[in-house]
Design an enzyme around this catalytic site. Structure first.
Site, PDB file in Angstrom:
ATOM      1  N   CYS A 164       0.783  -1.227   0.162  1.00 28.98           N
ATOM      2  CA  CYS A 164      -0.147  -0.171   0.190  1.00 28.98           C
ATOM      3  C   CYS A 164       0.934   1.362   0.119  1.00 28.98           C
ATOM      4  O   CYS A 164       0.277   2.547   0.008  1.00 28.98           O
ATOM      5  CB  CYS A 164      -1.087  -0.149   1.283  1.00 28.98           C
ATOM      6  SG  CYS A 164      -1.858  -1.469   1.156  1.00 28.98           S
ATOM      7  N   HIS A 304      -2.800   8.044   6.366  1.00 31.73           N
ATOM      8  CA  HIS A 304      -2.832   6.762   5.811  1.00 31.73           C
ATOM      9  C   HIS A 304      -4.289   6.081   6.240  1.00 31.73           C
ATOM     10  O   HIS A 304      -5.121   5.610   5.470  1.00 31.73           O
ATOM     11  CB  HIS A 304      -1.683   5.633   6.315  1.00 31.73           C
ATOM     12  CG  HIS A 304      -1.950   4.158   5.526  1.00 31.73           C
ATOM     13  ND1 HIS A 304      -1.992   4.088   4.109  1.00 31.73           N
ATOM     14  CD2 HIS A 304      -1.987   3.170   6.040  1.00 31.73           C
ATOM     15  CE1 HIS A 304      -2.090   2.822   3.913  1.00 31.73           C
ATOM     16  NE2 HIS A 304      -2.246   2.254   5.118  1.00 31.73           N
ATOM     17  N   GLU A 315      -1.040   4.531  13.571  1.00 29.33           N
ATOM     18  CA  GLU A 315      -0.747   5.828  12.996  1.00 29.33           C
ATOM     19  C   GLU A 315      -1.135   6.928  14.256  1.00 29.33           C
ATOM     20  O   GLU A 315      -0.210   7.859  14.056  1.00 29.33           O
ATOM     21  CB  GLU A 315      -1.315   6.049  11.737  1.00 29.33           C
ATOM     22  CG  GLU A 315      -1.099   7.374  11.118  1.00 29.33           C
ATOM     23  CD  GLU A 315      -1.722   7.395   9.513  1.00 29.33           C
ATOM     24  OE1 GLU A 315      -1.151   8.339   8.853  1.00 29.33           O
ATOM     25  OE2 GLU A 315      -2.483   6.447   9.380  1.00 29.33           O
ATOM     26  N   LYS A 333     -10.037   8.092   2.399  1.00 29.85           N
ATOM     27  CA  LYS A 333     -10.081   6.478   2.174  1.00 29.85           C
ATOM     28  C   LYS A 333     -11.669   6.094   2.042  1.00 29.85           C
ATOM     29  O   LYS A 333     -12.028   5.245   1.210  1.00 29.85           O
ATOM     30  CB  LYS A 333      -9.349   5.366   2.641  1.00 29.85           C
ATOM     31  CG  LYS A 333      -8.056   5.465   2.326  1.00 29.85           C
ATOM     32  CD  LYS A 333      -7.157   4.399   3.092  1.00 29.85           C
ATOM     33  CE  LYS A 333      -5.798   4.020   2.516  1.00 29.85           C
ATOM     34  NZ  LYS A 333      -5.006   5.251   2.945  1.00 29.85           N
ATOM     35  N   HIS A 338      -9.523   1.809  -0.423  1.00 22.60           N
ATOM     36  CA  HIS A 338      -8.001   1.741  -0.438  1.00 22.60           C
ATOM     37  C   HIS A 338      -7.604   1.098  -1.722  1.00 22.60           C
ATOM     38  O   HIS A 338      -7.783   0.018  -2.000  1.00 22.60           O
ATOM     39  CB  HIS A 338      -7.850   0.814   0.954  1.00 22.60           C
ATOM     40  CG  HIS A 338      -6.311   0.669   1.150  1.00 22.60           C
ATOM     41  ND1 HIS A 338      -5.407   1.523   0.376  1.00 22.60           N
ATOM     42  CD2 HIS A 338      -5.668   0.392   2.321  1.00 22.60           C
ATOM     43  CE1 HIS A 338      -4.222   1.056   0.776  1.00 22.60           C
ATOM     44  NE2 HIS A 338      -4.463   0.512   2.402  1.00 22.60           N
ATOM     45  N   PHE A 399       1.877  -3.459   4.021  1.00 17.84           N
ATOM     46  CA  PHE A 399       2.118  -4.862   4.546  1.00 17.84           C
ATOM     47  C   PHE A 399       3.446  -4.986   4.237  1.00 17.84           C
ATOM     48  O   PHE A 399       4.160  -4.746   3.172  1.00 17.84           O
ATOM     49  CB  PHE A 399       1.260  -5.986   3.822  1.00 17.84           C
ATOM     50  CG  PHE A 399       0.052  -6.235   3.974  1.00 17.84           C
ATOM     51  CD1 PHE A 399      -0.565  -5.287   5.166  1.00 17.84           C
ATOM     52  CD2 PHE A 399      -0.773  -7.035   3.720  1.00 17.84           C
ATOM     53  CE1 PHE A 399      -1.906  -5.598   5.480  1.00 17.84           C
ATOM     54  CE2 PHE A 399      -2.229  -7.337   3.889  1.00 17.84           C
ATOM     55  CZ  PHE A 399      -2.890  -6.544   4.871  1.00 17.84           C
TER      56      PHE A 399
END
Length: 412
Positions: A164, A304, A315, A333, A338, A399
């Site tokens: 991502c 994010h 975060e 998002k 996403h 990831f």
């Protein structure tokens, strides 16, 4: 590193909420989500039945029909978005400039749908019936490859796959390429098309995605106490990065200046983020250092924040450690979903549009702010907020513990 400055002169978007910055921004301001029921395959047996699909897309508008058959959907998105970005930049790639135009496009997964289709053919009809285009259609680097082939760009041509964070790293490294003098122009961003049976099943098995199938528009809930996972999206956002003097000499319109790029690793887990947010904080600090800025200089952070329990909490800790004073923060998002390897580029455009319009996007569906979010973090909720935005930060974490942070500023 040289003192060559990098500016953004073109934007092209293929997204679940429209195929132009204006359409995208209208959806962001209205809080109108592009998330809905999956229509691309039968999901009746799936735990997860929602996604952010690109619905208004006809590849023949941009790509020759013969070429379409040789391009996976993620490459089709990239070619279309590149066409739009070059048009927006009023840039023509010619025999005179093509050697100084590079391409660097990220994708987290690449042509998964192609792999699925051809593997089914292998099992049902045998190896001799597998398409000779299987490998070149599915590999991640083919978005960059096909953009180079179709535009004639002969400069540095690479690809990045960091889940991502792919587009964030692609844009950052493209800027580095210009700074070190290896190119004058870079076509960069991300592309993804993983609304597929395998991907949706895999994300669902990993308990990473929302299961609010009956209320898709409210499924993605960043920083909300009731969040239950992200929502898979697709599309492509491509930017034209250009060395400042080159852009000025040709009279280009400048969106923003890209002034900071930071990257780091969590060194923690294959999917879970470091719960203390150390890697995310290091990336933000690196971007600030690259830009020569202090945290107080940032006017807006596009987080994010995908709406996962662990990801948002991590975060928030990283943001609280980096920004001891209040700074407006939001996640977009819930609007565009996403988009995995493309989402960093889309969110950077959100930052530039916030700058252009003097309006900070709000975090849709954050109705009940998680009580664990540090109190001094200013999560913009309820409605967009009018504000002067001169410098904005965009965070992307993937990831594998891949972290990328970009900072853009108003060009003066």
């Amino acid at each position: 590193m040289s003192d060559r400055r990098v500016v953004i002169t073109g934007v092209g978007m293929i997204s679940p909420v429209g195929n132009s910055p204006d359409e995208f921004w209208q959806a962001v301001c209205e809080g109108r989500s592009g998330i809905g029921p999956i229509t691309q395959f039968d999901v009746s047996q799936y735990e997860v039945r929602i996604a952010g699909e690109v619905s208004d897309f006809d590849p023949t508008d941009w790509i020759d029909r013969k070429l379409i058959k040789r391009c996976d959907r993620f490459v089709q998105f990239a070619l279309a978005a590149t066409n739009l970005a070059l048009t927006d930049a009023q840039l023509e790639i010619t025999e005179e400039n093509r050697n100084r135009v590079g391409v660097l496009i990220g994708s987290g997964i690449g042509g998964l749908r192609t792999w699925e289709e051809q593997y089914e053919i292998l099992l049902s009809r045998g190896p001799s019936r597998v398409s000779p285009f299987l490998v070149p259609k599915m590999i991640v680097d083919m978005a960059s490859g096909m953009v180079s082939i179709q535009t004639g760009a002969r400069g540095p041509n690479t690809a990045i796959a960091t889940a991502c964070a792919s587009a964030g790293h692609a844009i950052g490294e493209a800027a580095v390429t210009i700074r070190r003098g290896a190119a004058e122009i870079m076509i960069t961003g991300g592309a993804e098309a993983t609304i597929s049976p395998t991907a949706i099943a895999g994300f669902a098995s990993a308990k990473a995605v929302s299961t609010r199938n009956d209320d898709p528009q409210r499924s993605c809930r960043p920083f909300d106490r009731d969040r239950d996972g992200f929502v898979v999206g697709e599309g492509s956002t491509i930017l034209i990065l250009e060395e400042l003097e080159h852009a000025q000499n040709r009279g280009a319109t400048i969106w923003s200046e890209l002034i900071g790029y930071g990257a780091s690793a969590d060194a923690w887990h294959i999917t879970a983020p470091d719960p203390e947010g150390v890697g995310a904080r290091l990336a933000m600090e690196a971007a600030l250092d690259d830009a020569g800025l202090q945290p107080a200089d940032i006017d807006y952070v596009n987080a994010h924040a995908p709406g996962t329990p662990n990801g948002d909490a991590m975060e928030a800790k990283a943001l609280a450690a980096t920004f001891t004073d209040s700074v407006p923060i939001s996640s977009t998002k819930p609007i565009h979903a996403h988009q995995l390897g493309a989402t960093s580029a889309t969110e950077l455009v959100a930052c530039m549009l916030a700058m252009r319009h003097g309006l900070i996007p709000y975090t849709v569906n954050c109705d009940n702010l998680d009580e664990s979010i540090p109190q001094h973090l200013d999560i913009v909720r309820g409605e967009p907020r009018m504000a002067n935005v001169d410098v904005a930060m965009s965070n992307s974490f993937g990831f594998g513990g891949h972290n990328a942070v970009l900072i853009v500023s108003r060009f003066v």
